[in-house]
Every structure is written in C-alpha cells, then in structure tokens.
Motif scaffolding. Structure first.
Motif, PDB file in Angstrom:
ATOM      1  N   ALA A 281       0.849  -1.187   0.000  1.00 12.00           N
ATOM      2  CA  ALA A 281       0.000   0.000   0.000  1.00 12.00           C
ATOM      3  C   ALA A 281       0.887   1.241   0.000  1.00 12.00           C
ATOM      4  O   ALA A 281       2.079   1.176   0.294  1.00 12.00           O
ATOM      5  N   ASP A 282       0.307   2.380  -0.310  1.00 11.46           N
ATOM      6  CA  ASP A 282       1.064   3.624  -0.444  1.00 11.46           C
ATOM      7  C   ASP A 282       0.562   4.638   0.580  1.00 11.46           C
ATOM      8  O   ASP A 282      -0.573   5.106   0.495  1.00 11.46           O
ATOM      9  N   ASP A 283       1.398   4.954   1.568  1.00 13.09           N
ATOM     10  CA  ASP A 283       1.062   5.911   2.632  1.00 13.09           C
ATOM     11  C   ASP A 283      -0.009   5.389   3.594  1.00 13.09           C
ATOM     12  O   ASP A 283      -0.690   6.180   4.256  1.00 13.09           O
ATOM     13  N   LEU A 284      -0.160   4.094   3.698  1.00 13.48           N
ATOM     14  CA  LEU A 284      -1.115   3.524   4.654  1.00 13.48           C
ATOM     15  C   LEU A 284      -0.478   3.488   6.033  1.00 13.48           C
ATOM     16  O   LEU A 284       0.595   2.897   6.222  1.00 13.48           O
ATOM     17  N   GLY A 285      -1.107   4.117   6.999  1.00 15.75           N
ATOM     18  CA  GLY A 285      -0.545   4.216   8.339  1.00 15.75           C
ATOM     19  C   GLY A 285      -0.626   2.927   9.136  1.00 15.75           C
ATOM     20  O   GLY A 285      -1.438   2.041   8.845  1.00 15.75           O
ATOM     21  N   TYR A 286       0.198   2.856  10.168  1.00 19.84           N
ATOM     22  CA  TYR A 286       0.263   1.679  11.042  1.00 19.84           C
ATOM     23  C   TYR A 286      -1.093   1.370  11.663  1.00 19.84           C
ATOM     24  O   TYR A 286      -1.422   0.210  11.908  1.00 19.84           O
ATOM     25  N   GLY A 287      -1.908   2.408  11.883  1.00 17.13           N
ATOM     26  CA  GLY A 287      -3.192   2.204  12.561  1.00 17.13           C
ATOM     27  C   GLY A 287      -4.398   2.236  11.659  1.00 17.13           C
ATOM     28  O   GLY A 287      -5.521   2.432  12.146  1.00 17.13           O
ATOM     29  N   GLU A 288      -4.222   2.029  10.345  1.00 15.86           N
ATOM     30  CA  GLU A 288      -5.348   2.190   9.427  1.00 15.86           C
ATOM     31  C   GLU A 288      -5.978   0.874   8.981  1.00 15.86           C
ATOM     32  O   GLU A 288      -6.784   0.864   8.048  1.00 15.86           O
TER      33      GLU A 288
ATOM     34  N   GLY B  77      -8.133  -2.639  10.452  1.00 15.86           N
ATOM     35  CA  GLY B  77      -8.886  -3.108  11.603  1.00 15.86           C
ATOM     36  C   GLY B  77      -8.051  -3.953  12.542  1.00 15.86           C
ATOM     37  O   GLY B  77      -8.152  -3.828  13.769  1.00 15.86           O
ATOM     38  N   VAL B  78      -7.210  -4.804  11.993  1.00 17.42           N
ATOM     39  CA  VAL B  78      -6.405  -5.703  12.813  1.00 17.42           C
ATOM     40  C   VAL B  78      -5.357  -4.949  13.627  1.00 17.42           C
ATOM     41  O   VAL B  78      -4.805  -5.479  14.586  1.00 17.42           O
ATOM     42  N   TYR B  79      -5.083  -3.691  13.254  1.00 14.22           N
ATOM     43  CA  TYR B  79      -4.169  -2.847  14.027  1.00 14.22           C
ATOM     44  C   TYR B  79      -4.914  -1.791  14.846  1.00 14.22           C
ATOM     45  O   TYR B  79      -4.324  -0.823  15.302  1.00 14.22           O
ATOM     46  N   GLY B  80      -6.216  -1.972  15.004  1.00 13.96           N
ATOM     47  CA  GLY B  80      -6.973  -1.113  15.904  1.00 13.96           C
ATOM     48  C   GLY B  80      -7.809  -0.041  15.261  1.00 13.96           C
ATOM     49  O   GLY B  80      -8.430   0.759  15.968  1.00 13.96           O
ATOM     50  N   GLN B  81      -7.858   0.025  13.931  1.00 22.68           N
ATOM     51  CA  GLN B  81      -8.663   1.041  13.261  1.00 22.68           C
ATOM     52  C   GLN B  81     -10.153   0.846  13.573  1.00 22.68           C
ATOM     53  O   GLN B  81     -10.676  -0.257  13.459  1.00 22.68           O
ATOM     54  N   LYS B  82     -10.826   1.951  13.936  1.00 17.90           N
ATOM     55  CA  LYS B  82     -12.222   1.879  14.333  1.00 17.90           C
ATOM     56  C   LYS B  82     -13.189   2.383  13.269  1.00 17.90           C
ATOM     57  O   LYS B  82     -14.374   2.015  13.277  1.00 17.90           O
ATOM     58  N   LEU B  83     -12.723   3.214  12.342  1.00 17.37           N
ATOM     59  CA  LEU B  83     -13.628   3.863  11.399  1.00 17.37           C
ATOM     60  C   LEU B  83     -13.594   3.244  10.012  1.00 17.37           C
ATOM     61  O   LEU B  83     -14.614   3.179   9.327  1.00 17.37           O
TER      62      LEU B  83
END
Length: 509
Positions: free
Chosen positions: A36-43, A45-51
């Motif tokens: 992916a390109d510019d995908l953050g560590y928290g983006e 679901g398995v890394y905690g993304q809620k939205l």
C-alpha cells in the motif's frame, strides 16, 4: 546470509515439494507482495482502526501472522521501494530520497509528460544493482508488477522489464500517480492510453463554484480509473501463471492522495460519517467529503485484496501462495487527509514532523501481515523486528539460495514459520536526505535520531521504546555511552551517495 538449520531445510523441502492435492507441479510457493502507499500503522482493523473497514486484510492476519515491529526502509515512496527491491539500506543504496530529476524540464506538467516520456519517471537504478524480481526470475519464477514503479524513467535502463519483471502494468512515474485518472499508464514498454482528459495537477474548483455542490467536482472523477485497470492485469497474471511459480509485486498507489475513490465506497462512508467540511486546499485535488473518500480508498484496496485471495482459490493456487501485505511508509498529512481523525498511526503520532517523511515511528513503522496456509500458524502475532531490506534475504531463504552480496537484510522466514528465537539484527539503520536531512538507528529498545543534518546539526536524540513507545522523552543526556555507540554506527553505515541531491555535507559527503 544466515545458514539454514538442517531440520528447517527438510521442513522446507516437504513444504515446497507438493501442493495440497499431493502433486509436484509447484515445488516452490507463489509469492504475492502487496504494498500500500502511505497507509498508516493504525489504518487496518487488525491494528486497531475503528472507522475504516478492512475485513479482507484482517482475514489475512487471522489466517496467518501479524507483525507489530515491521519497518519501511525509508519514510517516503522512491527510497522505500528501492530498499524493498534491492535489499539495501539507505546508507548504501543508490536511491535515498525522492528525486524528480527536474533538470529535464517541465516534469510536473501532465501535458508535457503525456507528450514526452523523457519527462516522466524518477532517477534510475544502476545496472549493477539487482532486484528481488531478478533473483526470482533466475530461479524459475514468472514475475509481474502492477502499480507504481518510481525507480527509473520510461526510456532509461531501469524500468520493470529490465529489472527482472516479465510483466508490468502501471505508473512508471510517481508524479503521474498524483492522479488516479491519468492520460496513460504503461503496459511493459508501451503506453496504455486511457480515456481521461488531462486535469493539471493541484487544480482546484472553478472560480465561483459551490464547494458543497457535487457538480463542482466533475473534473476530478473521469472515465478510466487506473487502480481498476492495474488490478485486472494482476488477476490476469495470477490466472495465466497458475501452473508455474510466480511472484507478483502489487504496488498499489492507494491510499496516496489525491482523494479519488470509487463511488460505491464513497457513498458508503458518506452515509457512515455524515456531513463534513469539503477540502479545497491548494495541494492535489479538492474533494467534497475528504474523510469519506479517504476511507473509501482503503476499503477499495481491501476489496482488491479479497479478490486476489478469491482468484487464488478459484485457480487452486491459494494453498501454495505466500501473501504479504504492508505499506511503504507512514500516513500523509496533506491533500485533504486528516490522520488525526482516523488515528492513522496509532499509537504513534501521524502529523507533520512525526508521520510520512520523518524517521520517528509514525513515519517508518508500518503494518505487515502474512498468510501462507498450512505453513504460517493462523492467528499468530509476532514482535520480531524486521525491515524492508530483509525481503531480499527472506526470498533467498525461501529459495534456499544465497542473497546477492549487496543485501543488508536478514531473513524473517523463521519468524514467518514460527521458529523459536529467530535471528535478529544487531540494529536497523536509516538515513534520509530530505526534510532537512535525517538519520535513525533502532538497536534493541533504543532509538537514536538525528534531525536537520543539512543545517549542520549532528546532535542525537535518544529514546527507549520499551518505556517511551511514542518518542516523547529525549534521554540522550542520561546515556552518553549509548550516544557514543550510536555515533559509531552512524559513521559506519553511511557511504557517500553517487547522486548529489542525496549528499549531506555534515556527514562528510
């Protein structure tokens, strides 16, 4: 490269010798590496993304392994891809930053680039530098890339087809990728002309246009959506090579801005998020619902991952395929993206100075999940420390061959397979000549950072990630012995770059 233990060689032979049905048509695994390109560590679901919803990528982790301490090789696009493909860290690699090669002319003008391929692309890799694609091709793999290249202009010696890839479909040039509706892509060595008019980069709404009226944005949703085209070529590659080992480098431009997404997903998140303020800034393109569109881009990429897995299953190759999903660097903070709203780098900070472009954790620590049915234990979570330049060594380990001498990496195959106490780096190293010049070292729990090197600053910040994960407390003054050790590593790992733009005088260049 490390020596493989005898019992692991026997295990790998048994793994690669047959497919699920007991046949021996594939004696080595297919490898799909999704970047992916510019995908953050928290983006995710398995890394905690809620939205943002990412069920297919989350399923890769559920059925495989999630790494909590994986790093990009650099905090921006071109050098990160260089580290990935060459196995070299930025103190040794030829490409250490983004270099648009502006001396050629109007390199930021889409009309000029469409008319003259000499204005496309970035600096090329030297002929002497090999890639993971060349390593795999030499060992009998069909090799393909879709997405963004960024490591050599169309008419140079360094395009995908000269660097080990049998098939290429995508953007040669990172600047051209600043629109998802470009005038053309490249299919191998030929232009693939698309049915899109040219909308100048960084265009905004027409004068007097209503920012809340969807009709004001018609110039920014055109006909041929490049990610759709590239994705279909990827699926075609998987199908056409089902009877031979293959390597697919899926270098998605998503979710790098501009904010341009598929209508289905945009509507889904507009309903989920409700009303929001339009983005009418002066970088990239405007967007009426920027948060909904950004989330839509990531869910669209997740949908593509699901289609890749479904195609593998339909073709009977899923069981013999290693899939790795990661991102090239931390999240952006421009072009209408709101990383604070999504907590895009959680638990790290995502804003300018801490996210993309910077060697703090938010800029270089990235998600990585891997799936390999029957070989990676489902639901595994690993805190093994790894980095992009380990991929070359890992692939060599899978093939049971020597990695090229240029490689700075260490195989993480033992970590993938769940082997106890996998070999670890003494330290990881980064240098980055952009954003005023930076260096970083990760050694155990210690993290050392230099900033503003081009301004003559060689002072070292020191953080203990065990007690200060988000790098808030510089404790350099309390540990002079660690600082001395880090200084020696900075000197040891830096070599003078061949490209002047990447030189930093304070380091002796």
């Amino acid at each position: 490269m490390k020596t493989i233990k005898p019992f692991l060689v026997l295990f790998l032979f048994s793994v690669f010798a047959c497919t699920k049905d007991g046949s021996t048509s594939l004696d080595r695994p297919n490898i799909i590496y999704i970047l992916a390109d510019d995908l953050g560590y928290g983006e995710l679901g398995v890394y905690g993304q809620k939205l943002i919803e990412t069920p297919n990528i989350d399923a890769l982790a559920k059925n495989g392994i999630k790494f909590t301490q994986h790093y990009s090789g650099a905090p921006v696009c071109a050098p990160a891809r260089c580290m990935l493909l060459t196995g070299m860290h930025t103190g040794h690699a030829p490409i250490r930053g983004n270099d648009e090669w502006a001396s050629r002319g109007a390199v930021w003008n889409l009309d000029s680039m469409a008319a003259n391929p000499n204005l496309e692309g970035q600096r090329p890799l030297p002929d002497s530098i090999s890639t993971i694609a060349q390593l795999l091709k030499e060992n009998g793999y069909a090799t393909g890339i879709v997405g963004k290249w960024g490591l050599g202009a169309p008419l140079t010696n360094s395009i995908p087809n000269t660097k080990g890839f049998d098939m290429f479909c995508g953007y040669n040039c990172q600047r051209m990728a600043h629109t998802y509706y470009p005038p053309h892509l490249w299919k191998n060595r030929e232009k693939l002309v698309l049915n899109n008019k040219i909308v100048p980069l960084n265009s905004n709404l027409a004068e007097g246009a209503d920012a809340n009226d969807p009709k004001s944005y018609t110039d920014f949703t055109l006909n041929d959506y490049a990610p759709d085209i590239m994705h279909q070529e990827a699926l075609k590659f998987i199908i056409e090579n089902k009877d031979t080992p293959f390597f697919l480098y899926y270098a998605s431009p998503v979710p790098h801005v501009p904010l341009q997404a598929k209508e289905k997903w945009v509507k889904y998140y507009q309903e989920k998020f409700g009303n929001e303020e339009p983005y009418t800034g002066n970088s990239y393109y405007p967007n009426r619902t920027p948060n909904a569109t950004y989330a839509a881009m990531i869910s669209y990429l997740d949908e593509q991952v699901g289609e890749i897995v479904a195609t593998l299953k339909e073709e009977g190759t899923y069981e013999n395929t290693l899939i790795i999903f990661t991102s090239d660097n931390g999240p952006t903070y421009t072009g209408g993206v709101n990383p604070e709203y999504f907590e895009s780098a959680q638990p790290f900070e995502p804003q300018y100075g801490r996210g993309k472009g910077f060697v703090y954790e938010g800029g270089i620590r990235v998600p990585m999940v891997a799936s390999w049915p029957g070989h990676i234990k489902a639901g595994t979570v690993s805190d093994h420390i790894s980095v992009f330049y380990d991929v070359m060594a890992t692939i060599a380990d899978i093939l049971n061959v020597e990695a090229p001498k240029q490689s700075d990496g260490l195989s993480f195959l033992p970590a993938l397979l769940g082997e106890a106490n996998p070999p670890e780096h003494d330290y990881l190293y980064w240098e980055f000549p952009e954003y005023k010049g930076q260096q970083a070292i990760r050694k155990g729990d210690w993290k050392a950072i230099r900033q503003d090197i081009k301004g003559g600053n060689l002072a070292i910040e020191l953080y203990n990630l065990k007690t200060d994960l988000t790098e808030q407390h510089n404790i350099a003054a309390e540990h002079p012995e660690i600082i001395k050790e880090m200084e020696a590593i900075f000197i040891k790992e830096h070599t003078v770059p061949a490209i002047n733009k990447f030189k930093m005088a304070a380091l002796g260049d």
